[in-house]
Design an enzyme around this catalytic site. Sequence first.
Site, PDB file in Angstrom:
ATOM      1  N   CYS A  74      52.801  16.282  77.581  1.00  0.00           N
ATOM      2  CA  CYS A  74      53.212  16.793  76.254  1.00  0.00           C
ATOM      3  C   CYS A  74      53.912  15.784  75.462  1.00  0.00           C
ATOM      4  CB  CYS A  74      54.480  17.829  76.407  1.00  0.00           C
ATOM      5  SG  CYS A  74      55.187  18.316  75.214  1.00  0.00           S
ATOM      6  N   CYS A 184      48.780  16.095  70.322  1.00  0.00           N
ATOM      7  CA  CYS A 184      49.423  17.349  71.039  1.00  0.00           C
ATOM      8  C   CYS A 184      48.424  17.688  72.030  1.00  0.00           C
ATOM      9  CB  CYS A 184      49.647  18.399  70.106  1.00  0.00           C
ATOM     10  SG  CYS A 184      50.346  19.951  70.959  1.00  0.00           S
TER      11      CYS A 184
HETATM   12  N1  DGL Z   1      51.777  20.436  74.031  1.00  0.00           N
HETATM   13  C1  DGL Z   1      52.967  19.918  73.358  1.00  0.00           C
HETATM   14  C2  DGL Z   1      52.481  18.226  73.015  1.00  0.00           C
HETATM   15  O1  DGL Z   1      51.767  17.588  73.347  1.00  0.00           O
HETATM   16  C3  DGL Z   1      53.218  20.914  72.606  1.00  0.00           C
HETATM   17  C4  DGL Z   1      54.121  20.990  71.644  1.00  0.00           C
HETATM   18  C5  DGL Z   1      55.091  21.865  71.538  1.00  0.00           C
HETATM   19  O2  DGL Z   1      55.383  22.737  72.292  1.00  0.00           O
HETATM   20  O3  DGL Z   1      55.358  21.941  70.103  1.00  0.00           O
HETATM   21  O4  DGL Z   1      53.281  17.885  72.074  1.00  0.00           O
END
Ligand code: DGL
Length: 262
Positions: A74, A184
Amino acid sequence: MKLKGPIGIFDSGVGGTSIWRAIEAQMPLEHTLYLADSKNAPYGKKSKEAILALCIKNTELLIDQGAKIIVVACNTATTNAIDYLRSNYELPFIGIEPAIKPAALQTKTKSVGILATQGTLSSALFAKTSETFAKDVEVIEVIGTGLVELIESDQIESPEMESLLTQYLAPMKAANIDHLVLGCSHYPYLIPKIKTLLSKEVKIIDSGEAVARQTERILEQHALSYAHEKSSHQFYTNSDPKVISKILADHPAPKSISYKDF
Ligand code: DGL
């Protein structure tokens, strides 16, 4: 050393499975254990302190379950918490950051787009990476408000998704970008839709393969690589397991997906 333990992976939800795919492709005989903290998604709108607390919770659960390395799949969690995690736990951590560097090196129009969460774009780590690698390039930063929520609620194909993406890509098209960085880990699932909205010339970059290669390198460096005869892939979600099952339905590896309260 937990040679035979799984590679632990966590994300604010189902998006980090894009990173899991790259890890499984790179090291098909390693066990993996994935946490989808969907109950707390999106992380991108939370404060640094709140994101850190969630990362600590996920890290401790993965350690309890025997993880030998942790991949923070993430961008938002990495940019806000990786320094803390690395200095407070003994096992190695791999983070994921928007791939601004390759985009800035390869651009011919001198204009690149980045789509990411507010938490990533406002982080000090992102500011530093952009300043170091993209000083001479125009970077069109757009916050993907609402995209993670739609992916988490199984609405990738919805009209709302198409309308948000059209809106977010408009300033990038106007600036003649030739690279789009997906900052993301949820967004690789939007690539088929994004491709219909951008010119064919625009290269879309995500960080999955680079993260998988780095994970393999670090496991080797720590003498933690292991080839099981048959690998196991366990996914825990603290929300409806149907969403993660659907997002991985096309992937052939046997896997176990279940609800866990964490
Ligand atoms: N998958 C997360 C990222 O790479 C998600 C973000 C979130 O939960 O806002 O930033």
